[in-house]
Design an enzyme around this catalytic site. Structure first.
Site, PDB file in Angstrom:
ATOM      1  N   GLN A 252      -9.503  -3.732   7.699  1.00  0.00           N
ATOM      2  CA  GLN A 252      -8.650  -3.249   8.783  1.00  0.00           C
ATOM      3  C   GLN A 252      -9.239  -2.023   9.476  1.00  0.00           C
ATOM      4  O   GLN A 252      -8.521  -1.235  10.090  1.00  0.00           O
ATOM      5  CB  GLN A 252      -7.252  -2.926   8.256  1.00  0.00           C
ATOM      6  CG  GLN A 252      -6.490  -4.166   7.836  1.00  0.00           C
ATOM      7  CD  GLN A 252      -5.053  -3.869   7.477  1.00  0.00           C
ATOM      8  OE1 GLN A 252      -4.244  -3.517   8.320  1.00  0.00           O
ATOM      9  NE2 GLN A 252      -4.738  -3.979   6.205  1.00  0.00           N
TER      10      GLN A 252
ATOM     11  N   LYS B  41       0.815  -1.209   0.000  1.00  0.00           N
ATOM     12  CA  LYS B  41       0.000   0.000   0.000  1.00  0.00           C
ATOM     13  C   LYS B  41       0.849   1.260   0.000  1.00  0.00           C
ATOM     14  O   LYS B  41       0.644   2.174  -0.804  1.00  0.00           O
ATOM     15  CB  LYS B  41      -0.880  -0.039   1.256  1.00  0.00           C
ATOM     16  CG  LYS B  41      -1.706   1.170   1.456  1.00  0.00           C
ATOM     17  CD  LYS B  41      -2.238   1.196   2.875  1.00  0.00           C
ATOM     18  CE  LYS B  41      -1.127   1.521   3.846  1.00  0.00           C
ATOM     19  NZ  LYS B  41      -1.604   2.094   5.114  1.00  0.00           N
ATOM     20  N   THR B  42       1.823   1.286   0.903  1.00  0.00           N
ATOM     21  CA  THR B  42       2.648   2.486   1.004  1.00  0.00           C
ATOM     22  C   THR B  42       3.474   2.689  -0.261  1.00  0.00           C
ATOM     23  O   THR B  42       3.643   3.816  -0.727  1.00  0.00           O
ATOM     24  CB  THR B  42       3.573   2.386   2.227  1.00  0.00           C
ATOM     25  OG1 THR B  42       2.791   2.024   3.356  1.00  0.00           O
ATOM     26  CG2 THR B  42       4.245   3.708   2.503  1.00  0.00           C
TER      27      THR B  42
ATOM     28  N   ARG C 251       0.104  -9.202  11.014  1.00  0.00           N
ATOM     29  CA  ARG C 251       1.355  -8.522  11.365  1.00  0.00           C
ATOM     30  C   ARG C 251       2.535  -9.468  11.261  1.00  0.00           C
ATOM     31  O   ARG C 251       3.685  -9.055  11.240  1.00  0.00           O
ATOM     32  CB  ARG C 251       1.327  -7.977  12.810  1.00  0.00           C
ATOM     33  CG  ARG C 251       0.278  -6.927  13.155  1.00  0.00           C
ATOM     34  CD  ARG C 251       0.252  -5.802  12.208  1.00  0.00           C
ATOM     35  NE  ARG C 251      -0.743  -6.058  11.150  1.00  0.00           N
ATOM     36  CZ  ARG C 251      -0.798  -5.400  10.011  1.00  0.00           C
ATOM     37  NH1 ARG C 251       0.081  -4.474   9.748  1.00  0.00           N
ATOM     38  NH2 ARG C 251      -1.717  -5.684   9.105  1.00  0.00           N
TER      39      ARG C 251
ATOM     40  N   ASP D 136      -4.580   8.222   2.626  1.00  0.00           N
ATOM     41  CA  ASP D 136      -4.132   6.954   3.199  1.00  0.00           C
ATOM     42  C   ASP D 136      -5.156   6.487   4.238  1.00  0.00           C
ATOM     43  O   ASP D 136      -5.841   7.305   4.853  1.00  0.00           O
ATOM     44  CB  ASP D 136      -2.770   7.192   3.875  1.00  0.00           C
ATOM     45  CG  ASP D 136      -2.078   5.891   4.228  1.00  0.00           C
ATOM     46  OD1 ASP D 136      -2.506   4.835   3.743  1.00  0.00           O
ATOM     47  OD2 ASP D 136      -1.080   5.951   4.981  1.00  0.00           O
ATOM     48  N   GLU D 137      -5.269   5.190   4.428  1.00  0.00           N
ATOM     49  CA  GLU D 137      -6.148   4.620   5.468  1.00  0.00           C
ATOM     50  C   GLU D 137      -7.572   5.183   5.399  1.00  0.00           C
ATOM     51  O   GLU D 137      -8.152   5.586   6.413  1.00  0.00           O
ATOM     52  CB  GLU D 137      -5.583   4.907   6.876  1.00  0.00           C
ATOM     53  CG  GLU D 137      -4.153   4.448   7.086  1.00  0.00           C
ATOM     54  CD  GLU D 137      -4.018   2.989   7.445  1.00  0.00           C
ATOM     55  OE1 GLU D 137      -4.955   2.201   7.176  1.00  0.00           O
ATOM     56  OE2 GLU D 137      -2.956   2.624   7.990  1.00  0.00           O
TER      57      GLU D 137
END
Length: 763
Positions: A278, A53-54, A630, A240-241
DNA sequence: GTAGGTACGCTTTTT
DNA sequence: GCGTACCTAC
């Protein structure tokens, strides 16, 4: 999936030659590339955990600039955390081959603060408004509640603050809150109090956190001229997010993104990146619906799914996918292993007898991994709630494994830091009444309730700030004795500091001025005289604060920074085990992840179930999904059959999330595995549900280990001792074999005598 | 104004 | 079981 760490400086020729990484598009997989190259029109990038994503966000940003579609200041890039903003800035700079400057890149709140300072007058503030911290907010709200005669026993201010906060999250200024919304709190007066609170903020030329979003959004919706200015300015918007946006953030984005098609034929070039699976912040006002509704909100929107995961092993991905599949109403994604490699350890589900054994086995496994050359920093214990870290901390201390608790009390939340900040705020802005009130009697100057009341009365009658009112009462002789003396000294210290500041601004003098101020007002002295074990640490923190201040050119700049960036980055580099909540772990990754406490009532949390019903359960499940994803190489889930909660023991049944994991990817282990099987086959004894509230505490003498034989320590009180982790200290008290030790650097600790040795003796 | 006692409450917390 | 937040007695 991390890029090579960026070195601190670029090669000198990079500045001149312009050396962007030419192959930046080649390094993407097809779906990532589509997300980067789809530049026109609205785009939603659904990015599963660990799918890059980043990388997509930063590459897209760089691509816009390198393809000359926009200048750096024509891109608006929004994140939720300062950390994410920093990372994006660095990585964009890396791709460009030079530091990225002049960007509108930052957190929602930082960007809104920046905008609001430009247009503050439209909401009755000046551009130098202050941003309140939570202490100030509560203090102010208490005052307003008092005026409105609301019993703060029956209606805790924190609760009312929450109500107001939620209204602000939804973009509701007091006039927009309908009476129907109101009835619930403070006997229908919440709306009134909210309006009063906002009025007081305006008088103080202050904003709370929610206001940064609320005010600027109000301005954008009522001032077409201001909105038009930003429409001209921003060609591209990156978010983002997105699944974590609340309503007011959504409104803000929509206002900025939706342009008049006649004027801007290209339409809205907004790209939101997120993952509905998420979304774990609904309790903070985040609306998953924002991401679910994206296509409807932005006509002609395209959706790109990132599903190739390069982070985790196949079993971890399969388990996470199977778990999250139990949720309804998803946009739908399936994580695929990015590597063609189906190997990898199964997930381990460890059933243990009680919470002590859980801490013990986690500690042992960590030791074992460490012996096998796994770095400690690649292991993490992720818990549902903060208090759960304690048991593990104690275990890690006795094992001598260094650890770090991420997201405990943060630097800028410590009392001494907030006090010192309040001194700086009064210096910077004499009208900052809340800051003044905080420090007027710290250290003690004899200002009690009565004196403070007098100051307030004078301030109200003369329509002046508290500091000014204090001066007037001193001059008029209303204040007497020691009180008058002390306050005269205080005001004189501020006077001198202010003068020194104005005489040679911008030369780094502000650091010296602040240090002098903290000395002359007796604040630093207060901690020097303090005999408590925490005092030296607090003085260190104050030093650290002035050191941080030196990085800024002015006091005002520093204060703005701190109010928006409440974080510190201490000992980030050391090799330590990580302990944090599942919420705190979002966005991070580790080779090994321990997930303890997977028991009904704990995780999923009973309270969430009670309050949020099925929606709450689904959010808990997303939290479980975040936890598992994670892990790069291994995930160890555990549950205890018996757990001590507060004072009493109770038996627990394993979390339903354990049942939702696919059996073929899970290995069972642990001393209580058998008991677990029995619990599973036998229906619960006490009714079907498991309400913690109606729990039946059990006496468990039979289950407990026999009490440890009491043993007297051979180490006397007053002995200087050494501990593996805490270093040197002095024994202050002894109780059988338990010692209370005051360590020179770590403060007071209670330890068993077996973990320390008399200083000087070798072992 | 401070020390000491008692009641309470106890998820998550990017800013 | 423990930390804090508020109240009361000096």
């Amino acid at each position: 999936m991390t890029d090579a760490p960026q070195t601190s400086s670029f090669p000198p020729q990079a500045e001149a030659e312009f050396l962007p990484a030419e192959d930046y598009l080649e390094r993407l997989n097809p779906e990532q590339r589509e997300a980067v190259e789809t530049l026109d029109g609205p785009l939603l990038v659904l990015a599963g955990a660990g799918t890059g994503k980043t990388r997509v966000l930063t590459t897209r940003f760089a691509h816009i600039l390198l393809s000359r579609r926009a200048f750096p200041n024509q891109v608006l890039a929004v994140t939720f955390t300062n950390k994410a903003a920093r990372e994006m800035r660095e990585r964009v700079g890396h791709l460009l081959g030079r530091p990225a400057e002049g960007l509108w890149l930052g957190t929602f709140h930082a960007l809104c603060a920046r905008m609001l300072r430009r247009h503050a007058e439209y909401v009755g503030l000046t551009s130098s408004f202050t941003i309140l911290d939570t202490d100030d907010q509560i203090r102010l709200l208490k005052q307003v509640m008092e005026v409105n005669r609301i019993d703060n026993k029956r209606w805790p201010p924190q609760g009312l603050m929450g109500v107001i906060q939620r209204w602000k999250d939804r973009g509701l200024s007091p006039d927009r809150v309908t009476p129907a919304e109101d009835s619930e709190f403070a006997g229908g007066k919440a709306r009134l109090v909210y309006a009063d609170y906002q009025a007081r903020l305006k008088q103080l030329n202050a904003c709370d956190f929610g206001d940064l979003m609320l005010h600027i959004t109000d301005i954008l919706r009522t001032r077409p001229d201001v909105l038009a200015q930003y429409h001209r300015s921003f060609r591209y918007i990156l978010v983002d997010e997105y699944q974590d946006t609340n309503t007011v953030q959504y409104l803000w984005l929509r206002l900025l993104a939706q342009k008049d098609p006649a004027q801007y034929p290209g339409g809205a070039n907004i790209c939101c990146v997120g993952d509905d699976d998420q979304s774990i912040y609904s309790w903070r006002g985040a609306e998953v619906e924002n991401i679910l509704r994206f296509e409807k909100d932005f006509a002609g929107a395209r959706i790109v799914r990132l599903e190739s995961n390069y982070r985790s092993t196949a079993p971890i991905l399969a388990a996470a996918s199977a778990l999250i599949a139990h949720n309804g109403g998803r946009l739908g994604k399936t994580l695929r292993p990015g590597r063609n490699d189906s190997s990898g350890e199964k997930l381990l589900v460890a059933s243990v007898w009680d919470s002590d054994e859980e801490a013990r086995t986690v500690g042992e496994r960590m030791e074992q991994l460490h012996r096998d050359k796994h770095p400690l920093s690649e292991m993490a214990i992720l818990v549902r709630a903060g208090f759960q870290t304690r048991a593990f901390e104690e275990r890690l201390i006795t094992l001598g494994l260094p650890y770090r608790v991420v997201g405990g009390l943060r630097f800028y939340e410590r009392a001494e830091i907030r006090d010192a900040m309040a001194y700086m705020r009064v210096l910077n802005q004499p009208a900052d009444d809340l800051a003044f009130e905080r420090i007027v009697n710290v250290p003690r100057r004899g200002v009690g309730d009565a004196a403070l009341q007098a100051l307030h009365v004078e301030a109200r009658e003369a329509q002046v700030p508290l500091a000014m009112a204090t001066m007037r009462l001193i001059e008029r002789g209303t204040l007497k004795g020691r009180l008058r003396e002390q306050l005269t000294l205080l005001m004189a210290a501020f006077g001198r500091a202010r003068e020194a500041l104005s005489q040679n601004p911008g030369t780094g003098s502000h650091v010296l001025v602040v240090e002098a101020l903290l000395d002359e007002t007796g604040y630093a002295d207060m901690w020097k005289r303090d005999k408590s074990p925490e005092a030296p640490g607090r003085l260190d923190n104050l030093k650290e604060l002035t050191r941080a201040l030196a990085d800024f050119e002015s006091l005002g700049g520093f204060l703005e920074h701190v109010s928006l960036v409440m974080e510190n980055e201490e000992n980030a580099g050391a090799d330590r085990v990580n302990l944090m909540t599942l919420h705190g772990a979002k966005g991070l990754e580790f080779d090994t992840v321990f997930l303890p406490g997977w028991e009904e009532g704990v995780f999923p949390s009973q309270r969430t179930l009670d309050e949020g019903g099925n929606k709450g359960l689904e959010e808990e499940r997303r939290l479980a999904y975040v936890g598992i994803t994670r892990a790069r190489k291994r995930a160890i889930i555990s549950h205890a059959v018996n757990r001590r909660i507060y004072a009493n023991w109770q038996s627990s049944i394993p979390s339903r999330f354990i049942d939702e994991l696919p059996a073929e990817h899970v290995e069972q282990a642990g001393s209580a595995a058998l008991a677990r099987e029995q619990l599973r086959s036998a229906p619960p004894v006490f009714g079907g549900q498991f309400p913690l509230t109606a729990r039946r505490p059990r006496t468990v003498e039979a289950w407990e280990e026999p009490p440890r034989a009491k043993r007297q320590t051979s180490i006397a009180v007053g002995t200087r001792v050494f501990h593996q982790k805490f270093g040197y200290g002095t024994v202050r008290a002894a109780d059988d074999d338990r010692l209370e030790i005051e360590f020179e650097h770590a403060g007071m600790k209670k330890l068993l005598d077996t973990y320390v040795e008399p200083a000087g003796s070798s072992s």
